[in-house]
Design a protein around this motif. Structure first.
Motif, PDB file in Angstrom:
ATOM      1  N   LYS A 199       0.809  -1.216   0.000  1.00 38.49           N
ATOM      2  CA  LYS A 199       0.000   0.000   0.000  1.00 38.49           C
ATOM      3  C   LYS A 199       0.842   1.265   0.000  1.00 38.49           C
ATOM      4  O   LYS A 199       0.327   2.359  -0.245  1.00 38.49           O
TER       5      LYS A 199
ATOM      6  N   LEU B 231       6.695  -1.615  -0.270  1.00 40.96           N
ATOM      7  CA  LEU B 231       7.229  -2.221  -1.489  1.00 40.96           C
ATOM      8  C   LEU B 231       8.741  -2.402  -1.382  1.00 40.96           C
ATOM      9  O   LEU B 231       9.279  -3.471  -1.720  1.00 40.96           O
TER      10      LEU B 231
ATOM     11  N   VAL C  48       6.336  -8.807 -10.863  1.00 43.71           N
ATOM     12  CA  VAL C  48       5.372  -7.712 -10.774  1.00 43.71           C
ATOM     13  C   VAL C  48       4.420  -7.802 -11.963  1.00 43.71           C
ATOM     14  O   VAL C  48       4.860  -7.900 -13.110  1.00 43.71           O
TER      15      VAL C  48
ATOM     16  N   ILE D  70       3.604  -9.494  -7.152  1.00 44.54           N
ATOM     17  CA  ILE D  70       3.195  -8.192  -6.622  1.00 44.54           C
ATOM     18  C   ILE D  70       2.180  -7.537  -7.545  1.00 44.54           C
ATOM     19  O   ILE D  70       2.416  -7.406  -8.750  1.00 44.54           O
TER      20      ILE D  70
ATOM     21  N   LEU E  37       0.228  -3.857  -7.722  1.00 47.22           N
ATOM     22  CA  LEU E  37       0.397  -2.516  -7.162  1.00 47.22           C
ATOM     23  C   LEU E  37      -0.896  -1.707  -7.168  1.00 47.22           C
ATOM     24  O   LEU E  37      -0.865  -0.488  -7.027  1.00 47.22           O
TER      25      LEU E  37
ATOM     26  N   MET F  35      -1.477   1.058  -4.671  1.00 48.05           N
ATOM     27  CA  MET F  35      -0.634   2.251  -4.779  1.00 48.05           C
ATOM     28  C   MET F  35      -1.111   3.033  -6.002  1.00 48.05           C
ATOM     29  O   MET F  35      -0.582   2.881  -7.102  1.00 48.05           O
ATOM     30  N   ASN F  36      -2.119   3.866  -5.812  1.00 50.18           N
ATOM     31  CA  ASN F  36      -2.800   4.469  -6.962  1.00 50.18           C
ATOM     32  C   ASN F  36      -3.045   5.969  -6.815  1.00 50.18           C
ATOM     33  O   ASN F  36      -3.923   6.521  -7.462  1.00 50.18           O
TER      34      ASN F  36
ATOM     35  N   GLN G 275       1.053   7.197  -9.075  1.00 45.50           N
ATOM     36  CA  GLN G 275       1.689   5.975  -8.602  1.00 45.50           C
ATOM     37  C   GLN G 275       1.434   4.842  -9.587  1.00 45.50           C
ATOM     38  O   GLN G 275       0.497   4.883 -10.397  1.00 45.50           O
TER      39      GLN G 275
ATOM     40  N   GLY H  23       0.173   1.938  -9.544  1.00 44.97           N
ATOM     41  CA  GLY H  23      -1.072   1.200  -9.596  1.00 44.97           C
ATOM     42  C   GLY H  23      -2.257   1.975 -10.128  1.00 44.97           C
ATOM     43  O   GLY H  23      -3.339   1.403 -10.333  1.00 44.97           O
TER      44      GLY H  23
ATOM     45  N   VAL I  74       7.594   2.742  -9.421  1.00 46.26           N
ATOM     46  CA  VAL I  74       6.872   3.162  -8.216  1.00 46.26           C
ATOM     47  C   VAL I  74       5.861   4.253  -8.562  1.00 46.26           C
ATOM     48  O   VAL I  74       4.705   4.221  -8.138  1.00 46.26           O
TER      49      VAL I  74
END
Length: 299
Positions: free
Chosen positions: A40, A45, A61, A80, A82, A85-86, A98, A100, A184
């Protein structure tokens, strides 16, 4: 034997074990991940990658799993996603998103702030991280044209920043892909525009996409790279394999460049159909199609 408990002390990390990846891929195929991880935060990460390296655990990923095929045997180690992570931020003409965050989401945010340059991505069902990884593009635009910089994590868990000039861009290619880095976040330089014209362009592209692409079925998107001077879909049509089916996967009758899951397909169906199409196109035209979609995992 993989110790599935080694990541449980990391904060802001959701874990699932022996999780079927078919629940997350756009093709609706794919075997289980030993460990499926949803970080998150950037710190989570980084810790996940470092802990995996320390314990010799392979890391994969998936982005948002839209332009890939996961084989039926699944993926060993830690996988993973992501999607949590948005976060998206705007400063002037710059959007930072981000990994995601969805391309569609970011294009809509750009339009809402009268920022132009992201319209081409308004219908691409991918994530920011995956788009940077493969230099995603559509309708004459590419990520390489708007990316200013991106933050990445290497296989040792180290965070760094790459500029757009350092990305080794190519057709569906970047330094991220070359060196197995993890995106990232990415920062995009856009221009100001008329909100009505931006929205109108996005509506036009989405209408075009819906009219030409088989959005009603699970798929991995465009399967093949565009051969120089040709279109993959036209070569496939000319080879007489549009509509051909193996198992539950069919060469789309709507757009021959797509392969759709029409009946509880397996990843093996996809692989066999891809090989068959490549063979028939080669026989008919002398051109060898190359996959754009990634195929990963155990058979």
């Amino acid at each position: 034997m993989l110790d599935k408990k080694i990541f449980e002390q990391i904060s802001d990390l959701e874990l699932k074990y022996n999780e079927p990846l078919s629940q997350y891929t756009y093709t609706k195929v794919g075997g289980p991940a030993d460990i499926l991880a949803f970080p998150k935060t950037v710190m989570a990460l980084e810790q996940l990658i470092a802990q995996a390296r320390e314990n010799g655990v392979p890391v994969t990923v998936l982005g948002n799993a839209s332009n890939l095929i996961v084989r039926d045997g699944g993926i060993r180690g830690v996988v993973i996603l992501l999607e949590k992570m948005n976060r998206v931020q705007i400063a002037g003409y710059t959007i930072e998103a981000q990994a995601g965050a969805g391309l569609i989401q970011v294009s809509e945010i750009a339009a809402a702030h009268a920022l132009s340059g992201f319209e081409f991505a308004c219908g691409i069902p991918g994530s920011i991280g995956g788009a940077v990884f493969m230099n995603a593009g559509a309708y004459g635009g590419e990520i390489s044209e708007i990316l200013a910089s991106c933050k990445v994590i290497d296989q040792n868990g180290n965070l760094s920043v790459l500029t757009g000039q350092e990305m080794h861009w190519g057709y569906r290619q970047s330094i991220i892909r070359e060196h197995n880095l993890i995106v990232v976040s990415a920062k995009f330089e856009l221009t100001t525009g008329d909100p009505m014209l931006i929205k109108k362009e996005m509506e036009k592209l989405n209408t075009l996409r819906a009219s030409k692409q088989p959005l009603e079925y699970p798929s991995c998107g465009s399967v093949f790279k565009r051969p120089a001077g040709h279109f993959a879909g036209q070569l496939i049509q000319a080879s007489g394999v549009q509509g051909f089916r193996i198992g539950g996967v069919e060469v789309s009758k709507k757009h021959a460049g797509f392969m759709v899951n029409v009946d509880h397909a397996k990843a093996l169906d996809y692989e066999q159909l891809i090989a068959h199409v490549i063979e028939k196109v080669k026989e008919n035209s002398g051109i060898t199609l190359e996959c754009e979609v990634r195929i990963i995992g155990d058979k």
